[in-house]
Design a protein around this motif. Structure first.
Motif, short mmCIF file in Angstrom:
data_model
loop_
_atom_site.label_atom_id
_atom_site.label_comp_id
_atom_site.label_asym_id
_atom_site.label_seq_id
_atom_site.Cartn_x
_atom_site.Cartn_y
_atom_site.Cartn_z
N LYS A 1 50.18 2.93 -45.13
CA LYS A 1 49.33 3.92 -44.46
C LYS A 1 50.19 4.80 -43.57
O LYS A 1 50.36 4.54 -42.38
N LYS A 2 50.72 5.88 -44.17
CA LYS A 2 51.70 6.70 -43.48
C LYS A 2 51.19 7.27 -42.17
O LYS A 2 51.91 7.32 -41.17
N GLN A 3 49.91 7.72 -42.15
CA GLN A 3 49.39 8.35 -40.94
C GLN A 3 49.14 7.35 -39.82
O GLN A 3 48.94 7.74 -38.67
N ASP B 1 41.08 6.98 -41.95
CA ASP B 1 41.16 7.77 -43.19
C ASP B 1 39.97 8.71 -43.24
O ASP B 1 38.81 8.25 -43.24
N THR C 1 40.95 17.30 -48.60
CA THR C 1 42.03 18.21 -48.21
C THR C 1 41.95 19.53 -48.97
O THR C 1 41.84 19.55 -50.19
N ILE D 1 40.52 16.93 -37.13
CA ILE D 1 41.17 15.70 -36.68
C ILE D 1 40.07 14.69 -36.37
O ILE D 1 39.13 15.01 -35.63
N TYR E 1 39.68 10.98 -34.67
CA TYR E 1 40.39 9.92 -33.97
C TYR E 1 39.44 8.80 -33.59
O TYR E 1 38.24 9.01 -33.40
N ASP F 1 43.49 10.73 -38.15
CA ASP F 1 43.85 11.34 -39.43
C ASP F 1 43.50 12.81 -39.34
O ASP F 1 42.67 13.23 -38.51
N LYS F 2 44.15 13.63 -40.17
CA LYS F 2 43.91 15.09 -40.16
C LYS F 2 43.65 15.58 -41.57
O LYS F 2 44.14 15.01 -42.54
N THR F 3 42.90 16.67 -41.66
CA THR F 3 42.72 17.36 -42.93
C THR F 3 42.46 18.84 -42.63
O THR F 3 42.20 19.21 -41.49
#
Length: 253
Positions: A116-118, A150, A156, A232, A234, A246-248
């Motif tokens: 989970k990179k983020q 997530d 995206t 975002i 949070y 997470d962001k999109t």
């Protein structure tokens, strides 16, 4: 003759001193625990473990923690007294096998959850390791704070027609993958889950997300104007400080 014997004995001692000690495989159990939760293992992809010699930076062992998140009552409910073991054979960990012939001061680093990179957190500790002196049981435990967040929708770079209500949905779990539910062990009602929505020339909005019927799911709806929006989401636990986001980006036209 006496001088010869002394010389021979001194030579023998010198030879002993320069003969290298035999390397020994030393087993070190390393585990990674989510703050206020359980252990990071196979169910969420594990934690990357790297063991390095502090002086040289040489990697002595590396791998991924594997196994279960552990026994919930033992970890989360029962009182923990000094010396009590809270893991078992199934509990996630990485057994580092160090081939060393002298004491070595190591840096033990964990990157988790690795898939989970983020959400990844990098944490480390240091310790002397002595040849032949295994460390078992709970082992060396590194703690990582946070949530895995997530954004499930919108997708995206999704293009949405102006005037259409935007549905925001996010999945929130602890770093071990432990579920967040209303009234549950990890009580969603105690967490702040918000969406921060911004776009050039438009005032930033903060929209609370509410728990959904599905475990670990939070959602909200928003009516937005046209523009290129960043969203975002949070999650924050005021009691422990656990935080994740997470962001999109989406386009409304």
């Amino acid at each position: 003759m006496k001088k010869f014997i002394l010389t021979l004995f001194a030579t023998f001692l010198l030879l002993i001193s320069i003969v290298p000690t035999v390397a020994q495989v030393t087993n070190i159990m390393i585990r990674v625990q989510s703050k206020d939760a359980k252990f990071i293992g196979s169910s969420i992809g594990g934690a990357q473990i790297i063991v390095k010699a502090d002086l040289t930076g040489k990697i002595l062992a590396e791998g991924i923690t594997k196994g279960s998140t552990g026994d919930t009552p033992m970890i989360m409910e029962q009182p923990i007294s000094r010396g009590k073991i809270i893991t078992n054979e199934e509990t996630a960990g990485f057994l580092a096998r160090l081939d060393i012939q002298e004491p070595v001061f190591v840096t033990i680093e964990a990157i988790a959850p690795i898939n989970k990179k983020q959400a990844r957190v990098r944490t480390s500790t240091q310790q002397w390791i002595i040849p032949g002196k295994d460390i078992g049981g709970d082992g060396i435990v590194l703690e990582v704070p946070g949530f895995v967040v997530d954004i499930l929708s919108p997708q995206t770079h999704e293009i949405i027609s102006n005037g259409k209500t935007v549905s925001i949905t996010a999945n929130v779990v602890l770093m071990c993958g432990c579920p967040v539910t209303s009234g549950g062990m990890w009580n969603a009602d105690n967490y702040e889950v918000n969406a921060i929505i911004s776009a050039p020339g438009i005032e930033t909005r903060i929209i609370p997300l509410k728990t959904d019927k599905k475990p670990s799911t939070f959602s909200a709806k928003a009516d937005l104007g046209t523009g290129n929006f960043e969203i975002i989401v949070y999650a924050f636990d005021p009691a422990t400080g656990n935080t994740g986001l997470d962001k999109t980006n989406i386009i409304i036209k």
